[in-house]
Design a protein around this motif. Structure first.
Motif, PDB file in Angstrom:
ATOM      1  N   ALA A  22     -37.548 -50.943  24.398  1.00 33.71           N
ATOM      2  CA  ALA A  22     -37.591 -51.747  25.629  1.00 33.71           C
ATOM      3  C   ALA A  22     -38.920 -51.520  26.345  1.00 33.71           C
ATOM      4  O   ALA A  22     -38.961 -50.872  27.402  1.00 33.71           O
ATOM      5  CB  ALA A  22     -36.417 -51.388  26.529  1.00 33.71           C
ATOM      6  N   PRO A  23     -40.020 -52.032  25.801  1.00 34.43           N
ATOM      7  CA  PRO A  23     -41.338 -51.738  26.384  1.00 34.43           C
ATOM      8  C   PRO A  23     -41.517 -52.277  27.797  1.00 34.43           C
ATOM      9  O   PRO A  23     -42.389 -51.804  28.536  1.00 34.43           O
ATOM     10  CB  PRO A  23     -42.312 -52.414  25.406  1.00 34.43           C
ATOM     11  CG  PRO A  23     -41.499 -53.457  24.707  1.00 34.43           C
ATOM     12  CD  PRO A  23     -40.117 -52.903  24.612  1.00 34.43           C
ATOM     13  N   GLU A  24     -40.713 -53.256  28.188  1.00 34.09           N
ATOM     14  CA  GLU A  24     -40.848 -53.844  29.517  1.00 34.09           C
ATOM     15  C   GLU A  24     -40.235 -52.971  30.608  1.00 34.09           C
ATOM     16  O   GLU A  24     -40.476 -53.197  31.804  1.00 34.09           O
ATOM     17  CB  GLU A  24     -40.186 -55.226  29.541  1.00 34.09           C
ATOM     18  CG  GLU A  24     -38.666 -55.246  29.565  1.00 34.09           C
ATOM     19  CD  GLU A  24     -37.994 -54.884  28.239  1.00 34.09           C
ATOM     20  OE1 GLU A  24     -36.751 -54.811  28.204  1.00 34.09           O
ATOM     21  OE2 GLU A  24     -38.722 -54.688  27.228  1.00 34.09           O
ATOM     22  N   ARG A  25     -39.453 -51.963  30.240  1.00 37.98           N
ATOM     23  CA  ARG A  25     -38.768 -51.131  31.217  1.00 37.98           C
ATOM     24  C   ARG A  25     -39.507 -49.811  31.440  1.00 37.98           C
ATOM     25  O   ARG A  25     -40.179 -49.304  30.545  1.00 37.98           O
ATOM     26  CB  ARG A  25     -37.323 -50.873  30.776  1.00 37.98           C
ATOM     27  CG  ARG A  25     -36.483 -52.135  30.759  1.00 37.98           C
ATOM     28  CD  ARG A  25     -35.075 -51.878  30.275  1.00 37.98           C
ATOM     29  NE  ARG A  25     -34.329 -50.999  31.170  1.00 37.98           N
ATOM     30  CZ  ARG A  25     -33.070 -50.617  30.942  1.00 37.98           C
ATOM     31  NH1 ARG A  25     -32.435 -51.044  29.845  1.00 37.98           N
ATOM     32  NH2 ARG A  25     -32.451 -49.822  31.784  1.00 37.98           N
ATOM     33  N   THR A  26     -39.350 -49.275  32.645  1.00 42.02           N
ATOM     34  CA  THR A  26     -39.897 -47.957  32.952  1.00 42.02           C
ATOM     35  C   THR A  26     -38.983 -46.901  32.355  1.00 42.02           C
ATOM     36  O   THR A  26     -37.755 -46.973  32.498  1.00 42.02           O
ATOM     37  CB  THR A  26     -39.997 -47.757  34.479  1.00 42.02           C
ATOM     38  OG1 THR A  26     -40.836 -48.771  35.030  1.00 42.02           O
ATOM     39  CG2 THR A  26     -40.570 -46.390  34.816  1.00 42.02           C
ATOM     40  N   VAL A  27     -39.578 -45.916  31.676  1.00 42.33           N
ATOM     41  CA  VAL A  27     -38.813 -44.835  31.055  1.00 42.33           C
ATOM     42  C   VAL A  27     -39.377 -43.501  31.539  1.00 42.33           C
ATOM     43  O   VAL A  27     -40.587 -43.267  31.461  1.00 42.33           O
ATOM     44  CB  VAL A  27     -38.870 -44.894  29.518  1.00 42.33           C
ATOM     45  CG1 VAL A  27     -38.058 -43.749  28.912  1.00 42.33           C
ATOM     46  CG2 VAL A  27     -38.356 -46.239  29.010  1.00 42.33           C
ATOM     47  N   VAL A  28     -38.483 -42.651  32.037  1.00 40.87           N
ATOM     48  CA  VAL A  28     -38.871 -41.334  32.543  1.00 40.87           C
ATOM     49  C   VAL A  28     -38.040 -40.275  31.834  1.00 40.87           C
ATOM     50  O   VAL A  28     -36.805 -40.376  31.793  1.00 40.87           O
ATOM     51  CB  VAL A  28     -38.668 -41.224  34.063  1.00 40.87           C
ATOM     52  CG1 VAL A  28     -39.012 -39.817  34.553  1.00 40.87           C
ATOM     53  CG2 VAL A  28     -39.522 -42.256  34.795  1.00 40.87           C
ATOM     54  N   ALA A  29     -38.713 -39.274  31.287  1.00 46.33           N
ATOM     55  CA  ALA A  29     -38.025 -38.161  30.640  1.00 46.33           C
ATOM     56  C   ALA A  29     -38.039 -36.952  31.561  1.00 46.33           C
ATOM     57  O   ALA A  29     -39.096 -36.524  32.021  1.00 46.33           O
ATOM     58  CB  ALA A  29     -38.703 -37.810  29.318  1.00 46.33           C
ATOM     59  N   PHE A  30     -36.850 -36.406  31.851  1.00 50.10           N
ATOM     60  CA  PHE A  30     -36.735 -35.119  32.520  1.00 50.10           C
ATOM     61  C   PHE A  30     -36.614 -34.074  31.407  1.00 50.10           C
ATOM     62  O   PHE A  30     -35.648 -34.101  30.640  1.00 50.10           O
ATOM     63  CB  PHE A  30     -35.464 -35.061  33.385  1.00 50.10           C
ATOM     64  CG  PHE A  30     -35.563 -35.739  34.713  1.00 50.10           C
ATOM     65  CD1 PHE A  30     -36.134 -36.989  34.843  1.00 50.10           C
ATOM     66  CD2 PHE A  30     -35.058 -35.128  35.862  1.00 50.10           C
ATOM     67  CE1 PHE A  30     -36.212 -37.629  36.074  1.00 50.10           C
ATOM     68  CE2 PHE A  30     -35.119 -35.749  37.094  1.00 50.10           C
ATOM     69  CZ  PHE A  30     -35.704 -37.003  37.209  1.00 50.10           C
ATOM     70  N   ALA A  31     -37.569 -33.156  31.326  1.00 48.52           N
ATOM     71  CA  ALA A  31     -37.546 -32.167  30.250  1.00 48.52           C
ATOM     72  C   ALA A  31     -37.852 -30.785  30.801  1.00 48.52           C
ATOM     73  O   ALA A  31     -38.822 -30.608  31.545  1.00 48.52           O
ATOM     74  CB  ALA A  31     -38.560 -32.530  29.165  1.00 48.52           C
ATOM     75  N   GLY A  32     -37.030 -29.815  30.454  1.00 50.88           N
ATOM     76  CA  GLY A  32     -37.352 -28.438  30.790  1.00 50.88           C
ATOM     77  C   GLY A  32     -38.470 -27.930  29.908  1.00 50.88           C
ATOM     78  O   GLY A  32     -38.824 -28.545  28.895  1.00 50.88           O
ATOM     79  N   ASP A  33     -39.039 -26.784  30.260  1.00 44.35           N
ATOM     80  CA  ASP A  33     -40.135 -26.252  29.467  1.00 44.35           C
ATOM     81  C   ASP A  33     -39.665 -25.851  28.073  1.00 44.35           C
ATOM     82  O   ASP A  33     -40.329 -26.145  27.070  1.00 44.35           O
ATOM     83  CB  ASP A  33     -40.829 -25.084  30.176  1.00 44.35           C
ATOM     84  CG  ASP A  33     -39.854 -24.060  30.766  1.00 44.35           C
ATOM     85  OD1 ASP A  33     -38.628 -24.290  30.733  1.00 44.35           O
ATOM     86  OD2 ASP A  33     -40.323 -23.028  31.274  1.00 44.35           O
ATOM     87  N   GLY A  34     -38.494 -25.218  27.983  1.00 41.10           N
ATOM     88  CA  GLY A  34     -37.957 -24.891  26.662  1.00 41.10           C
ATOM     89  C   GLY A  34     -37.570 -26.133  25.891  1.00 41.10           C
ATOM     90  O   GLY A  34     -37.824 -26.247  24.690  1.00 41.10           O
TER      91      GLY A  34
END
Length: 566
Positions: A432-444
């Motif tokens: 879905a390239p038209e949508r905003t995507v945000v990843a929440f990722a911990g350091d590990g």
């Protein structure tokens, strides 16, 4: 009727196209070279990953996002073992997925040849069906069955092994029809019984979760909830089945549940569960509902008949897909809801109070407030933004404080798999390239599959990565302080400069250590991803003592020491 002779690899790729496959993920291997050659001239986009775990997670995310089976190709042995994490996730999350594994040739079979594994035994407990295609002329049959199994009833993963010699064998065989997912539906008498139970209730609650959902099902359940003034909660990591700003949405039933919502679940006299398995995470360790016979009157809808009654003996058990159930519920004659109508607003107010700024950051005097980070994200990003996360305490900030829009805006593993955030976000942005995507990722979490940033750069996936860096495996450290206070062992981390790492891959990277600096950094990340179609990473460096919104590690340790002193 005669059919042209084709290689096994070509038959397989043609069959994938018959079933509507447009994208596949994987890591190439010499065990399926003929498939790679057939993909060259196909309409299928083959996304090259950097590790099979990342490929399987991307395929699983594709299945969640589209409702169609995510397709993954890996080579034998090490490739298959790396991919198993995605298969297990797809199984526990009820996600349609098909994993193809290159296999040793038939003439080498059962000799423990190079990288040989019996995949029926290996994947037996983590897939709906595991098989090996030994004859090229049966490929269309096997694939039709694989798609059917992956999408019908409770969706899930299928694993097919492809012997190398079979793939180069020529065969003249016809293609099949495209698959047609099959779901059961409630009977009219079951809906009548549910309506009678609802009319008798004083404290009903609707709980949504599981697979098979689509946009129409979500719209239909809103109609049902509004018509009957029902409070609606969503199961663990299925928070996007109802727009969280809807007046009837009252929170998520999962890890770290709002205590007032937990009380409402316990005190409900009728719980209507549509889709969830009612597993450990959703039931707070099987404590919100007693097993095997709950105190609450329970109506349980689930697409798999074998799941119904397996843990909880509901008073009314209905085998049905979510679209089929929700359509009939939307058409149901509403009941008199005067006994509970006011509870919806009360429960909504409790949710809003639960989502207010927790005092812990101010009490400690921390320079970076993660609650405000989430507020800045919600203020800056579209309502249909896709949020991904894996496992870890950092995910609390996404679960508790983010307000999810309509489906599909949440991609997260109910299996609790670490390493999911990065590849699922990349896969989502590719789909879905038209949508905003945000990843929440911990350091590990990030370090387990962070190499898929290379995939994001290669395919122009402008994901925004938020890395929560507290230099520890935070969830385990929290449990450690609770059980063995002060005895830190095996949970410390020495991390790279994540922002510099993102730049090394070809994206943008920044470090944020103060609350006021986040919103400007986010604005730069949004602009960068939009202009360059490349990933941007914001590394949040903060005090590891701030482990949860409710308590610091120091508080957890002191409470544990006091408890042991008694």
């Amino acid at each position: 009727m005669t059919h042209p002779s084709r290689s096994g690899g070509q038959i397989l790729v043609d069959a994938l196209q018959v079933h509507g496959v447009d994208t596949a993920f994987g890591v190439p291997g010499e065990s399926y070279l003929d498939v790679l050659d057939a993909l060259h001239d196909s309409r299928i986009r083959f996304i090259i990953n950097r590790q099979e775990g990342g490929a399987a997670f991307m395929a699983e995310a594709y299945g969640k996002l589209t409702g169609k089976p995510g397709i993954c190709f890996v080579t034998r042995g090490p490739g298959a073992t790396n991919a198993s994490i995605g298969v297990h996730t797809a199984y526990q999350d009820s996600t349609p997925m098909i994993l193809f594994i290159g296999q040793v040739g038939g003439d080498f079979m059962d000799r423990e040849a190079f990288q040989e594994i019996d995949y029926r035994r290996m994947y037996g407990q983590m897939a709906k069906w595991v098989a090996q295609i030994d004859r090229a002329e049966r490929i269309p049959e096997y694939l039709a069955r694989a798609f059917q199994i992956a999408t019908s009833g409770r969706p899930g993963p299928v694993v097919l092994a492809l012997p190398e010699d079979m793939l180069v064998t020529q065969a003249a065989v016809a293609d099949t029809r495209a698959y047609q997912p099959v779901q059961a539906s409630p009977s009219a008498s079951q809906i009548d019984q549910l309506r009678t139970m609802l009319a008798q209730a004083k404290k009903p609650l609707l709980l949504l979760g599981g697979g098979t959902w689509n946009a129409q099902a979500c719209a239909d359940i809103v109609t049902f909830a509004e018509a009957n003034a029902l409070p609606v909660a969503c199961a663990f990591r299925f928070q996007d089945l109802l727009d969280n700003d809807h007046p009837h949405y009252i929170g998520d039933v999962g890890i770290g549940i709002n205590p007032t919502l937990a009380a409402r679940v316990r005190e409900a006299d009728l719980l209507i569960a549509i889709g969830p398995r009612l597993g450990e995470m959703t039931t707070s360790g099987y404590a919100l509902l007693e097993a095997p016979v709950p105190k609450q009157r329970l109506v349980h809808f689930h697409p798999a008949p074998e799941e119904l009654g397996s843990v909880y003996q509901a008073e009314l058990m209905i085998a049905s897909g979510a679209p089929q159930a929700c359509a009939m519920l939307a058409a149901m004659q509403p009941v008199d809801a005067s006994a509970w109508r006011g509870t919806v607003a009360d429960a909504k107010a409790e949710l809003r109070a639960w989502q207010e700024q927790p005092p812990v950051f101010k009490e400690v005097g921390a320079p970076l407030d993660l609650w405000q980070v989430v507020q800045d994200l919600m203020a800056a990003l579209p309502r249909d933004t896709i949020i991904t996360n894996g496992a870890g305490n950092y995910a609390t900030w996404a679960h508790r404080f983010w307000r999810y829009g309509a489906m599909r805006t949440q991609l997260a593993p109910t299996s609790g798999a670490m390493g999911y955030a990065v590849p699922s976000a990349v896969g989502a942005k590719i789909v879905a390239p038209e949508r905003t995507v945000v990843a929440f990722a911990g350091d590990g979490e990030f370090m387990m599959t962070g190499q898929e940033l290379a995939t994001a750069v290669q395919y122009g996936a402008g994901v925004i990565f938020i890395v929560f860096n507290n230099s520890m495996f935070g969830t385990i450290r929290m449990h450690q302080e609770r059980e063995y206070p002060g005895r830190v062992s095996g949970t410390q981390l020495h991390n790279p400069d994540f922002a510099a790492l993102a730049r090394a891959y070809g994206g943008q990277g920044e470090i944020v250590e103060a609350t006021a600096d986040f919103a400007p950094a986010l604005a730069r990340a949004v602009a960068y991803t939009a202009e360059h179609k490349l990933p941007a990473l914001i590394e949040l460096r903060y005090d590891g003592n701030l482990i949860t919104p409710n308590a610091t590690l120091e508080t957890i340790r002191k409470n544990a020491e006091a408890g042991k002193a008694k």
